[in-house]
Design an enzyme around this catalytic site. Structure first.
Site, PDB file in Angstrom:
ATOM      1  N   GLN A  61       0.947  -1.125  -0.072  1.00 29.12           N
ATOM      2  CA  GLN A  61       0.084   0.059   0.004  1.00 29.12           C
ATOM      3  C   GLN A  61       0.752   1.097   0.100  1.00 29.12           C
ATOM      4  O   GLN A  61       0.372   2.193   0.063  1.00 29.12           O
ATOM      5  CB  GLN A  61      -0.686   0.057   1.387  1.00 29.12           C
ATOM      6  CG  GLN A  61      -1.788  -0.914   1.470  1.00 29.12           C
ATOM      7  CD  GLN A  61      -2.559  -1.284   2.833  1.00 29.12           C
ATOM      8  OE1 GLN A  61      -3.496  -0.492   2.866  1.00 29.12           O
ATOM      9  NE2 GLN A  61      -1.889  -1.806   3.834  1.00 29.12           N
ATOM     10  N   ASP A 104       5.927   4.930  -1.243  1.00 34.97           N
ATOM     11  CA  ASP A 104       7.389   5.679  -1.102  1.00 34.97           C
ATOM     12  C   ASP A 104       8.566   4.798  -1.773  1.00 34.97           C
ATOM     13  O   ASP A 104       9.508   5.459  -1.927  1.00 34.97           O
ATOM     14  CB  ASP A 104       7.806   5.468   0.519  1.00 34.97           C
ATOM     15  CG  ASP A 104       7.773   3.932   0.948  1.00 34.97           C
ATOM     16  OD1 ASP A 104       7.827   3.217   0.084  1.00 34.97           O
ATOM     17  OD2 ASP A 104       7.271   3.901   2.314  1.00 34.97           O
ATOM     18  N   HIS A 160      -1.275   1.336  -4.222  1.00 32.77           N
ATOM     19  CA  HIS A 160      -1.758   2.709  -4.037  1.00 32.77           C
ATOM     20  C   HIS A 160      -0.854   3.638  -4.833  1.00 32.77           C
ATOM     21  O   HIS A 160      -0.758   5.136  -4.451  1.00 32.77           O
ATOM     22  CB  HIS A 160      -1.986   3.052  -2.471  1.00 32.77           C
ATOM     23  CG  HIS A 160      -3.053   2.407  -1.750  1.00 32.77           C
ATOM     24  ND1 HIS A 160      -2.981   2.335  -0.287  1.00 32.77           N
ATOM     25  CD2 HIS A 160      -4.209   1.978  -2.262  1.00 32.77           C
ATOM     26  CE1 HIS A 160      -4.204   1.681  -0.119  1.00 32.77           C
ATOM     27  NE2 HIS A 160      -4.887   1.515  -1.347  1.00 32.77           N
ATOM     28  N   CYS A 183      -1.830   9.037 -16.058  1.00 28.35           N
ATOM     29  CA  CYS A 183      -2.896   9.547 -16.498  1.00 28.35           C
ATOM     30  C   CYS A 183      -4.146   9.015 -15.942  1.00 28.35           C
ATOM     31  O   CYS A 183      -4.493   7.640 -15.792  1.00 28.35           O
ATOM     32  CB  CYS A 183      -2.846   9.485 -17.822  1.00 28.35           C
ATOM     33  SG  CYS A 183      -4.665  10.123 -18.924  1.00 28.35           S
ATOM     34  N   CYS A 224      -6.118   7.136 -19.325  1.00 25.11           N
ATOM     35  CA  CYS A 224      -5.522   5.807 -19.969  1.00 25.11           C
ATOM     36  C   CYS A 224      -4.727   5.162 -18.845  1.00 25.11           C
ATOM     37  O   CYS A 224      -4.020   4.054 -19.408  1.00 25.11           O
ATOM     38  CB  CYS A 224      -4.711   6.226 -21.233  1.00 25.11           C
ATOM     39  SG  CYS A 224      -3.411   6.803 -20.952  1.00 25.11           S
ATOM     40  N   THR A 264       0.352  -3.296   8.516  1.00 23.57           N
ATOM     41  CA  THR A 264      -0.617  -2.628   8.043  1.00 23.57           C
ATOM     42  C   THR A 264      -1.776  -2.768   9.086  1.00 23.57           C
ATOM     43  O   THR A 264      -2.002  -3.770   9.835  1.00 23.57           O
ATOM     44  CB  THR A 264      -1.144  -3.035   6.743  1.00 23.57           C
ATOM     45  OG1 THR A 264      -2.458  -2.605   6.534  1.00 23.57           O
ATOM     46  CG2 THR A 264      -1.460  -4.601   6.923  1.00 23.57           C
TER      47      THR A 264
HETATM   48  P1  NAD Z   1      -1.770   2.597   8.921  1.00 24.47           P
HETATM   49  O1  NAD Z   1      -0.964   3.729   9.231  1.00 24.47           O
HETATM   50  O2  NAD Z   1      -3.121   2.451   8.951  1.00 24.47           O
HETATM   51  O3  NAD Z   1      -1.249   1.300   9.970  1.00 24.47           O
HETATM   52  C1  NAD Z   1       0.175   0.709  10.034  1.00 24.47           C
HETATM   53  C2  NAD Z   1       0.199  -0.378  11.066  1.00 24.47           C
HETATM   54  O4  NAD Z   1       1.607  -0.450  11.450  1.00 24.47           O
HETATM   55  C3  NAD Z   1      -0.177  -0.003  12.554  1.00 24.47           C
HETATM   56  O5  NAD Z   1      -0.969  -1.063  12.845  1.00 24.47           O
HETATM   57  C4  NAD Z   1       0.774   0.320  13.110  1.00 24.47           C
HETATM   58  O6  NAD Z   1       0.659  -0.302  14.531  1.00 24.47           O
HETATM   59  C5  NAD Z   1       1.883  -0.813  12.762  1.00 24.47           C
HETATM   60  N1  NAD Z   1       3.537  -0.417  12.860  1.00 24.47           N
HETATM   61  C6  NAD Z   1       3.892   0.713  12.707  1.00 24.47           C
HETATM   62  N2  NAD Z   1       5.192   0.655  12.789  1.00 24.47           N
HETATM   63  C7  NAD Z   1       5.372  -0.526  12.652  1.00 24.47           C
HETATM   64  C8  NAD Z   1       6.685  -1.372  12.816  1.00 24.47           C
HETATM   65  N3  NAD Z   1       8.006  -0.850  12.742  1.00 24.47           N
HETATM   66  N4  NAD Z   1       6.481  -2.841  12.601  1.00 24.47           N
HETATM   67  C9  NAD Z   1       5.429  -3.362  12.580  1.00 24.47           C
HETATM   68  N5  NAD Z   1       4.253  -2.494  12.465  1.00 24.47           N
HETATM   69  C10 NAD Z   1       4.307  -1.365  12.628  1.00 24.47           C
HETATM   70  O7  NAD Z   1      -1.044   2.067   7.297  1.00 24.47           O
HETATM   71  P2  NAD Z   1      -1.785   1.283   6.196  1.00 24.47           P
HETATM   72  O8  NAD Z   1      -2.492   0.182   6.828  1.00 24.47           O
HETATM   73  O9  NAD Z   1      -0.512   1.055   5.196  1.00 24.47           O
HETATM   74  O10 NAD Z   1      -2.757   2.332   5.704  1.00 24.47           O
HETATM   75  C11 NAD Z   1      -2.471   3.596   5.624  1.00 24.47           C
HETATM   76  C12 NAD Z   1      -2.481   4.312   4.159  1.00 24.47           C
HETATM   77  O11 NAD Z   1      -1.977   5.281   3.971  1.00 24.47           O
HETATM   78  C13 NAD Z   1      -2.081   3.252   2.894  1.00 24.47           C
HETATM   79  O12 NAD Z   1      -3.197   3.332   1.958  1.00 24.47           O
HETATM   80  C14 NAD Z   1      -0.733   3.850   2.451  1.00 24.47           C
HETATM   81  O13 NAD Z   1      -0.910   3.820   1.000  1.00 24.47           O
HETATM   82  C15 NAD Z   1      -0.746   5.164   3.072  1.00 24.47           C
HETATM   83  N6  NAD Z   1       0.586   5.535   3.596  1.00 24.47           N
HETATM   84  C16 NAD Z   1       1.738   5.367   2.955  1.00 24.47           C
HETATM   85  C17 NAD Z   1       2.821   5.426   3.748  1.00 24.47           C
HETATM   86  C18 NAD Z   1       4.063   5.273   3.009  1.00 24.47           C
HETATM   87  O14 NAD Z   1       4.126   5.077   1.792  1.00 24.47           O
HETATM   88  N7  NAD Z   1       5.338   4.947   3.785  1.00 24.47           N
HETATM   89  C19 NAD Z   1       2.991   6.082   4.878  1.00 24.47           C
HETATM   90  C20 NAD Z   1       1.566   6.540   5.513  1.00 24.47           C
HETATM   91  C21 NAD Z   1       0.557   6.246   4.771  1.00 24.47           C
END
Ligand code: NAD
Length: 274
Positions: free
Chosen positions: A112, A115, A130, A138, A141, A206
């Site tokens: 998801q 980065d 994501h 785009c 397309c 996640t």
């Molecule tokens: P989330 O923030 O909803 O959940 C993160 C989970 O990871 C939590 O349950 C937390 O307790 C756990 N966590 C945090 N650090 C950890 C570690 N070191 N080891 C193990 N577990 C750990 O994240 P999500 O479920 O990915 O959903 C958030 C959305 O936001 C996604 O759709 C994503 O695209 C986006 N997002 C992306 C980034 C990125 O690209 N790095 C950062 C923030 C949000």
């Protein structure tokens, strides 16, 4: 680390070593040890500022209503709440998944995260559910472009935003999928195929509350209910999630991905050598 976690790490290593088609699903938690905040963990962006979550839900509508205005905001703060992503480097958790792919055990990473750190760590078969904030896409397309294929600063100075697709002339936004925006069909389809095919799913960092991504473990689990090949679903997370509570996962290894995943890889190596 507690004894129970050590036992579960050994169990995960055995499950991985005997799997035929293992895949990993990752979320923001795997990148927190690279200095990128998650959204819903204890120090998450939205845990600290719930209003930011409400604003984020309006982002895609805002893009469709006023693409030039949306782009101007983006260019003043390219990676939004995630800080300076360009400076972030992969951590031991990302590298462990790349190692597992190199040994031939892990077949793909469905992430998801926006980065780009899995690819930087050396993972090759990555499905960015994501999108990726270093790429552009785009909305008509779905063609993807690297950010430097467009001189965005020049377009801003000449008041020619939003960028137009070189292939079809459609509206171009960052590849990162905004809340309310459909998942690009190509990635959604391939991810679903992987969830239907895998016999081991390793879910890392996640909260598993963002849909449709959070549906993928359930798709794999239901397959078992339907009587087809069994799947083992392992969760590595700092805290339990709905997948843990609803027993979608077989077991949770509670801890940091940057510590647990390298330990699993080490254990797999030991098993293969013995
Ligand atoms: P989330 O923030 O909803 O959940 C993160 C989970 O990871 C939590 O349950 C937390 O307790 C756990 N966590 C945090 N650090 C950890 C570690 N070191 N080891 C193990 N577990 C750990 O994240 P999500 O479920 O990915 O959903 C958030 C959305 O936001 C996604 O759709 C994503 O695209 C986006 N997002 C992306 C980034 C990125 O690209 N790095 C950062 C923030 C949000």
């Amino acid at each position: 680390m507690q004894n129970s976690a050590r036992d579960l790490i050994k169990r995960a290593a055995r499950d991985l070593a005997s799997s035929q088609h293992a895949i990993a699903l990752t979320g923001a938690g795997i990148s927190t040890e690279s200095g990128i905040p998650d959204f819903r963990g204890p120090s998450g962006v939205w845990t600290k500022d719930p209003e930011a979550e409400r604003r984020a839900y309006r982002s895609y509508h805002r893009f469709l209503e006023d693409p030039a205005g949306w782009w101007e905001e983006r260019l003043s703060n390219p990676f939004g709440m995630l800080g300076d992503l360009a400076k972030a480097v992969p951590n031991a958790g990302h590298r462990a998944l790349a190692d597992l792919e190199n040994t031939g055990i892990l077949k793909s990473v469905l992430t998801q995260n926006v980065d780009g750190l899995h690819e930087k760590a050396g993972s090759r078969n990555v499905l960015e559910y994501h999108g990726n904030l270093f790429k552009l896409r785009c909305v008509s397309c779905h063609a993807r472009f690297s950010r430097d294929e467009y001189d965005l600063e020049k377009l801003l100075a000449e008041r020619k935003l939003p960028p137009q697709c070189r292939r079809c002339g459609g509206l171009v936004k960052t590849d990162g999928v905004a809340f309310g925006e459909p998942i690009p069909q190509d990635v959604a389809r391939r991810s679903l195929e992987e969830a239907r095919r895998c016999d081991l799913m390793l879910i890392c960092g996640t909260s598993a509350v963002v849909y449709p991504f959070a549906e993928l473990p359930r798709v794999a689990r239901e397959r078992k209910v339907a009587g087809s090949a069994a799947v083992t679903i392992v969760e590595v997370n700092a805290e339990p999630t709905p997948l843990t509570h609803e027993r979608v996962t077989d077991y949770l290894i509670q801890g940091k991905t940057g510590e647990v995943l390298p330990d699993i890889v080490e254990e797999v190596r030991r098993l293969r050598e013995s």
